[in-house]
Design a protein around this motif. Structure first.
Motif, PDB file in Angstrom:
ATOM      1  N   VAL A  44       0.844  -1.204   0.000  1.00  0.00           N
ATOM      2  CA  VAL A  44       0.000   0.000   0.000  1.00  0.00           C
ATOM      3  C   VAL A  44       0.875   1.248   0.000  1.00  0.00           C
ATOM      4  CG1 VAL A  44      -1.647   1.353   1.365  1.00  0.00           C
ATOM      5  CG2 VAL A  44      -1.984  -1.119   1.060  1.00  0.00           C
ATOM      6  N   LYS A  45       1.902   1.243   0.817  1.00  0.00           N
ATOM      7  CA  LYS A  45       2.805   2.394   0.894  1.00  0.00           C
ATOM      8  C   LYS A  45       3.506   2.636  -0.434  1.00  0.00           C
ATOM      9  CE  LYS A  45       6.709   4.245   3.568  1.00  0.00           C
ATOM     10  NZ  LYS A  45       7.659   3.971   4.682  1.00  0.00           N
ATOM     11  N   ALA A  46       3.852   1.558  -1.135  1.00  0.00           N
ATOM     12  CA  ALA A  46       4.622   1.677  -2.375  1.00  0.00           C
ATOM     13  C   ALA A  46       3.782   2.126  -3.557  1.00  0.00           C
ATOM     14  CB  ALA A  46       5.297   0.346  -2.692  1.00  0.00           C
ATOM     15  N   VAL A  47       2.556   1.599  -3.689  1.00  0.00           N
ATOM     16  CA  VAL A  47       1.791   1.862  -4.917  1.00  0.00           C
ATOM     17  C   VAL A  47       0.322   2.174  -4.671  1.00  0.00           C
ATOM     18  CG1 VAL A  47       3.344   0.417  -6.297  1.00  0.00           C
ATOM     19  CG2 VAL A  47       1.280  -0.600  -5.295  1.00  0.00           C
ATOM     20  N   GLY A  48      -0.060   2.368  -3.418  1.00  0.00           N
ATOM     21  CA  GLY A  48      -1.471   2.551  -3.112  1.00  0.00           C
ATOM     22  C   GLY A  48      -2.121   3.771  -3.735  1.00  0.00           C
ATOM     23  N   ASP A  49      -1.316   4.732  -4.155  1.00  0.00           N
ATOM     24  CA  ASP A  49      -1.862   5.910  -4.826  1.00  0.00           C
ATOM     25  C   ASP A  49      -1.865   5.762  -6.340  1.00  0.00           C
ATOM     26  OD1 ASP A  49       0.907   5.927  -4.996  1.00  0.00           O
ATOM     27  OD2 ASP A  49       1.076   8.106  -4.885  1.00  0.00           O
ATOM     28  N   LYS A  50      -1.443   4.604  -6.848  1.00  0.00           N
ATOM     29  CA  LYS A  50      -1.327   4.404  -8.297  1.00  0.00           C
ATOM     30  C   LYS A  50      -2.307   3.373  -8.841  1.00  0.00           C
ATOM     31  CE  LYS A  50       3.605   5.617  -8.330  1.00  0.00           C
ATOM     32  NZ  LYS A  50       3.711   5.871  -6.869  1.00  0.00           N
ATOM     33  N   VAL A  51      -2.579   2.315  -8.086  1.00  0.00           N
ATOM     34  CA  VAL A  51      -3.522   1.277  -8.524  1.00  0.00           C
ATOM     35  C   VAL A  51      -4.344   0.816  -7.335  1.00  0.00           C
ATOM     36  CG1 VAL A  51      -2.088   0.394 -10.416  1.00  0.00           C
ATOM     37  CG2 VAL A  51      -1.861  -0.582  -8.117  1.00  0.00           C
ATOM     38  N   GLU A  52      -5.458   0.175  -7.635  1.00  0.00           N
ATOM     39  CA  GLU A  52      -6.235  -0.441  -6.569  1.00  0.00           C
ATOM     40  C   GLU A  52      -5.517  -1.692  -6.082  1.00  0.00           C
ATOM     41  OE1 GLU A  52     -10.295  -1.140  -7.617  1.00  0.00           O
ATOM     42  OE2 GLU A  52     -10.801   0.990  -7.436  1.00  0.00           O
ATOM     43  N   ILE A  53      -5.616  -1.925  -4.776  1.00  0.00           N
ATOM     44  CA  ILE A  53      -4.973  -3.082  -4.156  1.00  0.00           C
ATOM     45  C   ILE A  53      -6.051  -3.920  -3.471  1.00  0.00           C
ATOM     46  CG2 ILE A  53      -3.320  -3.831  -2.407  1.00  0.00           C
ATOM     47  CD1 ILE A  53      -1.849  -1.163  -2.911  1.00  0.00           C
ATOM     48  N   TYR A  54      -6.029  -5.200  -3.751  1.00  0.00           N
ATOM     49  CA  TYR A  54      -6.964  -6.147  -3.147  1.00  0.00           C
ATOM     50  C   TYR A  54      -6.167  -7.157  -2.309  1.00  0.00           C
ATOM     51  CZ  TYR A  54      -9.273  -4.333  -7.349  1.00  0.00           C
ATOM     52  OH  TYR A  54      -9.731  -3.519  -8.348  1.00  0.00           O
ATOM     53  N   LEU A  55      -6.886  -7.959  -1.543  1.00  0.00           N
ATOM     54  CA  LEU A  55      -6.231  -8.954  -0.680  1.00  0.00           C
ATOM     55  C   LEU A  55      -7.068 -10.215  -0.625  1.00  0.00           C
ATOM     56  CD1 LEU A  55      -4.477  -8.637   2.702  1.00  0.00           C
ATOM     57  CD2 LEU A  55      -6.618  -9.915   2.651  1.00  0.00           C
ATOM     58  N   ASP A  56      -6.390 -11.364  -0.574  1.00  0.00           N
ATOM     59  CA  ASP A  56      -7.051 -12.599  -0.196  1.00  0.00           C
ATOM     60  C   ASP A  56      -6.119 -13.403   0.701  1.00  0.00           C
ATOM     61  OD1 ASP A  56      -5.254 -14.156  -1.690  1.00  0.00           O
ATOM     62  OD2 ASP A  56      -6.675 -14.600  -3.286  1.00  0.00           O
ATOM     63  N   GLY A  57      -6.645 -14.469   1.281  1.00  0.00           N
ATOM     64  CA  GLY A  57      -5.838 -15.322   2.145  1.00  0.00           C
ATOM     65  C   GLY A  57      -6.076 -15.059   3.617  1.00  0.00           C
ATOM     66  N   GLY A  58      -6.501 -16.080   4.332  1.00  0.00           N
ATOM     67  CA  GLY A  58      -6.684 -15.972   5.774  1.00  0.00           C
ATOM     68  C   GLY A  58      -7.928 -15.218   6.209  1.00  0.00           C
ATOM     69  N   GLY A  76      -5.455  -0.433   3.839  1.00  0.00           N
ATOM     70  CA  GLY A  76      -5.410   0.192   2.527  1.00  0.00           C
ATOM     71  C   GLY A  76      -5.932  -0.619   1.366  1.00  0.00           C
ATOM     72  N   ALA A  77      -6.406  -1.832   1.614  1.00  0.00           N
ATOM     73  CA  ALA A  77      -7.004  -2.619   0.538  1.00  0.00           C
ATOM     74  C   ALA A  77      -8.337  -2.008   0.129  1.00  0.00           C
ATOM     75  CB  ALA A  77      -7.212  -4.065   0.987  1.00  0.00           C
ATOM     76  N   ARG A  78      -8.648  -2.096  -1.157  1.00  0.00           N
ATOM     77  CA  ARG A  78      -9.933  -1.599  -1.645  1.00  0.00           C
ATOM     78  C   ARG A  78     -11.007  -2.677  -1.598  1.00  0.00           C
ATOM     79  NH1 ARG A  78      -9.953   2.916  -4.940  1.00  0.00           N
ATOM     80  NH2 ARG A  78     -12.208   2.577  -4.978  1.00  0.00           N
ATOM     81  N   MET A  79     -10.597  -3.941  -1.772  1.00  0.00           N
ATOM     82  CA  MET A  79     -11.514  -5.074  -1.707  1.00  0.00           C
ATOM     83  C   MET A  79     -10.792  -6.250  -1.089  1.00  0.00           C
ATOM     84  SD  MET A  79     -13.934  -5.335  -5.090  1.00  0.00           S
ATOM     85  CE  MET A  79     -12.616  -5.375  -6.301  1.00  0.00           C
ATOM     86  N   VAL A  80     -11.590  -7.177  -0.563  1.00  0.00           N
ATOM     87  CA  VAL A  80     -11.053  -8.389   0.047  1.00  0.00           C
ATOM     88  C   VAL A  80     -11.801  -9.584  -0.544  1.00  0.00           C
ATOM     89  CG1 VAL A  80     -10.774  -9.675   2.195  1.00  0.00           C
ATOM     90  CG2 VAL A  80     -10.449  -7.189   2.173  1.00  0.00           C
ATOM     91  N   PHE A  81     -11.053 -10.596  -0.954  1.00  0.00           N
ATOM     92  CA  PHE A  81     -11.644 -11.805  -1.514  1.00  0.00           C
ATOM     93  C   PHE A  81     -11.417 -12.974  -0.568  1.00  0.00           C
ATOM     94  CE2 PHE A  81     -10.941  -9.090  -5.151  1.00  0.00           C
ATOM     95  CZ  PHE A  81     -12.068  -9.296  -5.925  1.00  0.00           C
ATOM     96  N   PHE A  82     -12.338 -13.925  -0.577  1.00  0.00           N
ATOM     97  CA  PHE A  82     -12.145 -15.140   0.222  1.00  0.00           C
ATOM     98  C   PHE A  82     -12.820 -16.305  -0.473  1.00  0.00           C
ATOM     99  CE2 PHE A  82     -15.900 -13.008   1.810  1.00  0.00           C
ATOM    100  CZ  PHE A  82     -16.810 -14.022   2.036  1.00  0.00           C
ATOM    101  N   GLY A  83     -12.277 -17.520  -0.219  1.00  0.00           N
ATOM    102  CA  GLY A  83     -12.785 -18.701  -0.893  1.00  0.00           C
ATOM    103  C   GLY A  83     -13.146 -19.849   0.022  1.00  0.00           C
ATOM    104  N   ARG A  84     -12.281 -20.156   0.990  1.00  0.00           N
ATOM    105  CA  ARG A  84     -12.522 -21.351   1.798  1.00  0.00           C
ATOM    106  C   ARG A  84     -13.845 -21.296   2.568  1.00  0.00           C
ATOM    107  NH1 ARG A  84      -6.463 -22.931   4.100  1.00  0.00           N
ATOM    108  NH2 ARG A  84      -5.437 -22.793   2.060  1.00  0.00           N
ATOM    109  N   PRO A  85     -14.200 -20.183   3.195  1.00  0.00           N
ATOM    110  CA  PRO A  85     -15.483 -20.174   3.909  1.00  0.00           C
ATOM    111  C   PRO A  85     -16.687 -20.494   3.019  1.00  0.00           C
ATOM    112  CG  PRO A  85     -14.136 -18.335   4.634  1.00  0.00           C
ATOM    113  CD  PRO A  85     -13.425 -18.944   3.453  1.00  0.00           C
TER     114      PRO A  85
END
Length: 275
Positions: free
Chosen positions: A185-199, A213-222
Motif C-alpha cells: 500500500v505504501k509503495a503503490v497505493g496511490d497508483k492502482v487499486e490493491i486487493y487482498l485474499d488469504g486468511g 489500505g485494501a480496496r476489496m477483500v476476496f475469500f474462498g474457503r469459507p
C-alpha cells in the motif's frame, strides 16, 4: 454453484481457469453477477488467448492473472494420495483443447504434474505485456507479496494488484497477506487499486485489510465450507454471516462508512508484547 449467491450478495465472483464449470456455463447460470476470470498462462499461448477471448465474449469484466505458480509447491497430502480429478468431473474450460492429464497421477499428484507440463514456468514481465496487447480487459496480478514486485507491476501496466500467497500453499514460511499488505500500500497505493485474499475468515479480517489500505477483500474457503454443508443455500448463508460481521465491526469501531476507517485503527500485535 458459487456465482449466483455472489451476484445476489452484490459482490464479485472469480472463476478459475481450472474450474469444473466452464466460462460459458457460469455466464449463463449467473448473468447478473459481476464475473472476473482467473487466468493461468499456458505454454501454448494459443490456449491462453482462446480462454481470454471466451471470457471477453461471455461478459467477464477483468482478468486475474496468477503470477506465483511457475511450478506447484509441495502439497504432501496430494502426493501421498496421488490426487486426481474424480472421473465425473472435468476441466470444463479446457475440454477439446488440452489433455485432461489432471485425471490421472503418475508419480506425485495429477495437479502437480499438470502444472509442470502445461503451464508456462517462464512467465515474466514481457508475458504481461503480451497479455495487454491481446485484450482490453483490466489485468489484475494475483500473487504479489512485496513492494518491489508491486512497483514493477505498476510499471508494466497492471490495472490492480491482488496481494495473495496462494492460500499459503506455495512457499512455506511466506508472509501472511495482511502482513505483506502495508508495504505494498505504501509503495503503490496511490497508483492502482490493491486487493487482498488469504486468511479471511471473519468480518474483522475484512475490516483490518480495508483499514490498512485494501480496496476489496476476496475469500474462498469459507464459501466452500458453506457449499459442502448446504449447497447454494450454504454459500448464501456464509455471505450473509460475513456481511453481518463486517457491519458489526463497523459499528463497534464507530465507523459509519468506508471513509471513517483509518490506518491508525490497526496496531501490530507486537506493540502489546512490550507491555
Amino acid at each position: 454453484m458459487l456465482s449466483k449467491p455472489a451476484g445476489a450478495a452484490g459482490t464479485i465472483f472469480i472463476l478459475s481457469t481450472l474450474s469444473t464449470s466452464s466460462i460459458e456455463e457460469v455466464a449463463k447460470a449467473a448473468p447478473n453477477t459481476i464475473k472476473w476470470f482467473q487466468l493461468y498462462v499456458y505454454n501454448d499461448r494459443n490456449v491462453t488467448q482462446q480462454l481470454i477471448q471466451r471470457a471477453e465474449k461471455a461478459g467477464f469484466k477483468a482478468l486475474v492473472v496468477t503470477v506465483d505458480t511457475p511450478v506447484l509447491g509441495n502439497r504432501h497430502e496430494d502426493v501421498r494420495n496421488k490426487f486426481s480429478l474424480p472421473n465425473h468431473l472435468r476441466l470444463a474450460n479446457l475440454e477439446g483443447v488440452l489433455s485432461n492429464q489432471i485425471q490421472k497421477a503418475v508419480k506425485s499428484s495429477a495437479l502437480t504434474e499438470y502444472v509442470a507440463t502445461m503451464l508456462d514456468e517462464t512467465l515474466n514481465w514481457q508475458g504481461i505485456a503480451w497479455l495487454k496487447s491481446i485484450t482490453k480487459l483490466p489485468i489484475i496480478l494475483k500473487g504479489i507479496l512485496t513492494a518491489e514486485d508491486a512497483i514493477l507491476a505498476v510499471q508494466h501496466g497492471a490495472s490492480a494488484i491482488l496481494v495473495s500467497n496462494h492460500g499459503g500453499r506455495q512457499v512455506d514460511r511466506c508472509p501472511s497477506t495482511i502482513e505483506a499488505l502495508p508495504e505494498i500500500v505504501k509503495a503503490v497505493g496511490d497508483k492502482v487499486e490493491i486487493y487482498l485474499d488469504g486468511g479471511v475468515r471473519q468480518g474483522i479480517d475484512v475490516f483490518m485489510a480495508l483499514a490498512i489500505g485494501a480496496r476489496m477483500v476476496f475469500f474462498g474457503r469459507p464459501v466452500l465450507w458453506g457449499l459442502t454443508h448446504d449447497g447454494e443455500k450454504g454459500v448464501t448463508k456464509v455471505l450473509q454471516i460475513m456481511r453481518e460481521e463486517i457491519s458489526l465491526a463497523f459499528a463497534l469501531t464507530g465507523c459509519k462508512s468506508l471513509r471513517d476507517i483509518t490506518r491508525d485503527m490497526i496496531i501490530h500485535e507486537s506493540y502489546y508484547h512490550r507491555l
